[in-house]
Design a protein around this motif. Structure first.
Motif, mmCIF file in Angstrom:
data_model
loop_
_atom_site.group_PDB
_atom_site.id
_atom_site.type_symbol
_atom_site.label_atom_id
_atom_site.label_comp_id
_atom_site.label_asym_id
_atom_site.label_seq_id
_atom_site.Cartn_x
_atom_site.Cartn_y
_atom_site.Cartn_z
ATOM 1 N N SER A 36 94.922 -11.272 50.965
ATOM 2 C CA SER A 36 94.884 -10.587 49.673
ATOM 3 C C SER A 36 95.910 -11.167 48.699
ATOM 4 O O SER A 36 95.615 -11.379 47.521
ATOM 5 N N GLU A 37 97.114 -11.426 49.190
ATOM 6 C CA GLU A 37 98.200 -11.816 48.297
ATOM 7 C C GLU A 37 98.190 -13.288 47.919
ATOM 8 O O GLU A 37 98.782 -13.673 46.909
ATOM 9 N N ILE A 38 97.498 -14.126 48.698
ATOM 10 C CA ILE A 38 97.436 -15.544 48.367
ATOM 11 C C ILE A 38 96.546 -15.742 47.140
ATOM 12 O O ILE A 38 95.714 -14.892 46.819
ATOM 13 N N ASP A 39 96.734 -16.841 46.438
ATOM 14 C CA ASP A 39 96.050 -17.051 45.157
ATOM 15 C C ASP A 39 95.026 -18.169 45.242
ATOM 16 O O ASP A 39 95.252 -19.189 45.889
ATOM 17 N N GLY A 40 93.886 -17.967 44.549
ATOM 18 C CA GLY A 40 92.866 -19.011 44.509
ATOM 19 C C GLY A 40 91.729 -18.665 43.572
ATOM 20 O O GLY A 40 90.795 -17.957 43.953
ATOM 21 N N ALA B 230 81.180 -16.000 53.154
ATOM 22 C CA ALA B 230 82.109 -15.140 52.419
ATOM 23 C C ALA B 230 82.907 -16.031 51.468
ATOM 24 O O ALA B 230 83.357 -17.112 51.867
ATOM 25 N N HIS B 231 83.105 -15.601 50.245
ATOM 26 C CA HIS B 231 83.735 -16.511 49.275
ATOM 27 C C HIS B 231 85.252 -16.342 49.213
ATOM 28 O O HIS B 231 85.799 -15.247 49.320
ATOM 29 N N MET B 232 85.920 -17.481 49.057
ATOM 30 C CA MET B 232 87.374 -17.536 49.039
ATOM 31 C C MET B 232 87.966 -17.266 47.664
ATOM 32 O O MET B 232 89.138 -16.885 47.553
ATOM 33 N N ASP B 233 87.219 -17.495 46.603
ATOM 34 C CA ASP B 233 87.790 -17.421 45.263
ATOM 35 C C ASP B 233 87.939 -15.984 44.790
ATOM 36 O O ASP B 233 87.265 -15.077 45.253
ATOM 37 N N GLU B 234 88.849 -15.792 43.845
ATOM 38 C CA GLU B 234 89.087 -14.504 43.191
ATOM 39 C C GLU B 234 88.927 -14.684 41.682
ATOM 40 O O GLU B 234 89.074 -15.799 41.157
ATOM 41 N N ILE B 235 88.637 -13.589 40.986
ATOM 42 C CA ILE B 235 88.590 -13.685 39.529
ATOM 43 C C ILE B 235 89.988 -14.001 38.997
ATOM 44 O O ILE B 235 90.991 -13.565 39.555
ATOM 45 N N GLY B 236 90.040 -14.786 37.947
ATOM 46 C CA GLY B 236 91.322 -15.176 37.376
ATOM 47 C C GLY B 236 91.108 -15.926 36.081
ATOM 48 O O GLY B 236 90.101 -15.704 35.381
ATOM 49 N N PHE B 237 92.000 -16.842 35.780
ATOM 50 C CA PHE B 237 91.971 -17.539 34.502
ATOM 51 C C PHE B 237 92.415 -18.987 34.690
ATOM 52 O O PHE B 237 93.043 -19.345 35.690
ATOM 53 N N ARG C 206 89.891 -23.687 42.495
ATOM 54 C CA ARG C 206 91.263 -23.963 42.956
ATOM 55 C C ARG C 206 91.590 -23.061 44.150
ATOM 56 O O ARG C 206 92.553 -22.319 44.142
ATOM 57 N N GLU C 207 90.737 -23.171 45.164
ATOM 58 C CA GLU C 207 90.873 -22.304 46.339
ATOM 59 C C GLU C 207 91.719 -22.921 47.449
ATOM 60 O O GLU C 207 91.731 -22.440 48.578
ATOM 61 N N GLU C 208 92.480 -23.980 47.141
ATOM 62 C CA GLU C 208 93.115 -24.744 48.211
ATOM 63 C C GLU C 208 94.115 -23.938 49.043
ATOM 64 O O GLU C 208 94.239 -24.149 50.259
ATOM 65 N N HIS C 209 94.837 -23.001 48.433
ATOM 66 C CA HIS C 209 95.785 -22.192 49.208
ATOM 67 C C HIS C 209 95.047 -21.311 50.214
ATOM 68 O O HIS C 209 95.479 -21.172 51.371
ATOM 69 N N VAL C 210 93.947 -20.722 49.785
ATOM 70 C CA VAL C 210 93.147 -19.888 50.681
ATOM 71 C C VAL C 210 92.533 -20.746 51.777
ATOM 72 O O VAL C 210 92.522 -20.380 52.954
ATOM 73 N N ARG C 211 92.014 -21.899 51.388
ATOM 74 C CA ARG C 211 91.372 -22.794 52.353
ATOM 75 C C ARG C 211 92.350 -23.202 53.455
ATOM 76 O O ARG C 211 91.997 -23.207 54.645
ATOM 77 N N ASP C 212 93.591 -23.517 53.090
ATOM 78 C CA ASP C 212 94.583 -23.910 54.091
ATOM 79 C C ASP C 212 94.831 -22.776 55.083
ATOM 80 O O ASP C 212 94.965 -23.010 56.295
ATOM 81 N N LEU C 213 94.909 -21.548 54.577
ATOM 82 C CA LEU C 213 95.134 -20.401 55.454
ATOM 83 C C LEU C 213 93.942 -20.172 56.372
ATOM 84 O O LEU C 213 94.103 -19.934 57.584
ATOM 85 N N VAL C 214 92.742 -20.261 55.828
ATOM 86 C CA VAL C 214 91.532 -20.070 56.630
ATOM 87 C C VAL C 214 91.458 -21.102 57.756
ATOM 88 O O VAL C 214 91.229 -20.763 58.926
ATOM 89 N N VAL C 215 91.643 -22.365 57.416
ATOM 90 C CA VAL C 215 91.533 -23.427 58.415
ATOM 91 C C VAL C 215 92.577 -23.230 59.515
ATOM 92 O O VAL C 215 92.283 -23.397 60.713
#
Length: 351
Positions: free
Chosen positions: A16-20, A71-78, A24-33
């Motif tokens: 939840s707290e990681i950003d992506g 399941a998608h890794m991205d979150e709404i953002g800017f 630009r989902e690379e932080h989430v992707r690293d955690l998932v892998v």
């Protein structure tokens, strides 16, 4: 049926707290892998940044089907679209926002040299000097800016057009609710990881392709590419859905209710779930005494729609987690519903 695994709330907090934001989902992707290493037989990343993990089934060669979860890794953002001479940032939104939820928010700007803290606010007069007309106005995204507390020269040296901007929020447990930003769709990413973990003890019958997709919030883009590549025989989208079981909304508009089980989607504005697949999941939930509810969502879509429409078409449904306050930073899911989704998926994949 006893739960197949206990909820790893600490992992959900980290997701939840990681950003992506989309693209630009690379932080989430690293955690998932890192989490699925050793749980699957193959892991690959495609050109759009999707993680495609394969867990091979036990059925004989020639009899195994391909079941794709997504399941998608991205979150709404800017992303930053303009830096003015005073150092204020203007933004392009990635995904849908109700701007009433964006006033006076802490944000992070992700620059090439590291994160910068900022404040998101709409332009205009504060309440102390606002006119009655000002107070009634709901601002548009284009009226919001980010204040980095730095000179224009300093900001222009550090921030580039295209840098991601994410909303800040700490994860919290509130009674039976698990609350934080980006539960859409990190809660489903969490479910998918926990399903793969459970399959260590009960192997799937067919080949399971667990896709952690990108860019869902801007058009289901990652899942379109992943489904074309995988060529699944059956598709299962994993996402959140509305639980508007709160004051001010009638029960006929609630969509789902918290704590009453995983939602089996019948319809949303992008897909109608394959009926025989719906019936199969409902029968399995009833047989295993896993709590479930049926879902009709008037507006919205999931990766399930991308899978369903790939190539010549794929029998597909979506399983949803009932969620309050969707597309805010306090998205809330229920522990019972989350456990039910994990249990139902494991029961289906191992039957």
């Amino acid at each position: 049926m006893p739960p197949v695994t206990q909820l790893n709330v600490e992992l959900l907090r980290r997701l939840s707290e990681i950003d992506g934001v989309p693209g630009r989902e690379e932080h989430v992707r690293d955690l998932v892998v890192a989490e699925i290493q050793g749980l699957v037989d193959e892991i690959r990343e495609d050109a759009l940044g999707n993680v495609v993990a394969l867990k091979r089934g036990t059925a004989p060669d020639g009899e195994r089907k391909k079941i794709m979860l997504s399941a998608h890794m991205d979150e709404i953002g800017f992303i930053v679209k303009f830096v003015d001479d005073k150092g204020y940032l203007r933004l392009q939104n990635l995904g849908g926002f109700d701007t009433r939820n964006l006033f006076a928010r802490n944000v992070t700007v992700w620059t090439k040299d590291g994160p910068l803290p900022g404040i998101l606010s709409p332009g205009g007069r504060p309440v102390h000097i606002a006119t009655p007309e000002d107070r009634k106005k709901v601002p548009e995204i284009k009226e919001f800016f980010v204040d980095l507390g730095r000179s224009g020269e300093d900001v222009k040296a550090k921030v580039r057009v295209g840098d991601p901007v994410t909303l800040d929020q700490a994860f919290r447990e509130i009674g039976d609710l698990l609350c934080g930003k980006a539960m859409d769709d990190r809660a489903s990413v969490f479910v998918q990881i926990e399903v793969l973990r459970a399959l260590q003890n009960a192997a799937p019958t067919h080949d399971v392709y667990a896709v952690f997709s990108t860019q869902e919030e801007v058009g289901l883009r990652g899942a379109i590419v992943a489904a074309y590549s995988v060529e699944p025989d059956i598709g299962i989208g994993l996402d959140v859905t509305l639980a508007v079981d709160t004051p001010g909304v009638g029960p006929d508009e609630a969509v789902t209710k918290m704590g009453e089980g995983v939602a089996v989607k019948l319809y949303d504005s992008t897909m109608i779930s394959t009926r025989w697949l719906v019936d199969e999941f409902v029968a399995l939930a009833e047989d295993k005494r896993i709590p479930y509810q049926l879902e009709i969502l008037p507006l919205g879509g999931t990766d399930g729609a991308a899978i369903q429409r790939t190539r010549g078409g794929v029998p597909t449904l979506t399983l949803s987690l009932p969620t309050r306050y969707i597309h805010t930073i306090v998205e809330s899911i229920h522990a019972t519903d989350t456990q039910a989704e994990i249990d139902l998926l494991v029961a289906y994949l191992t039957k």
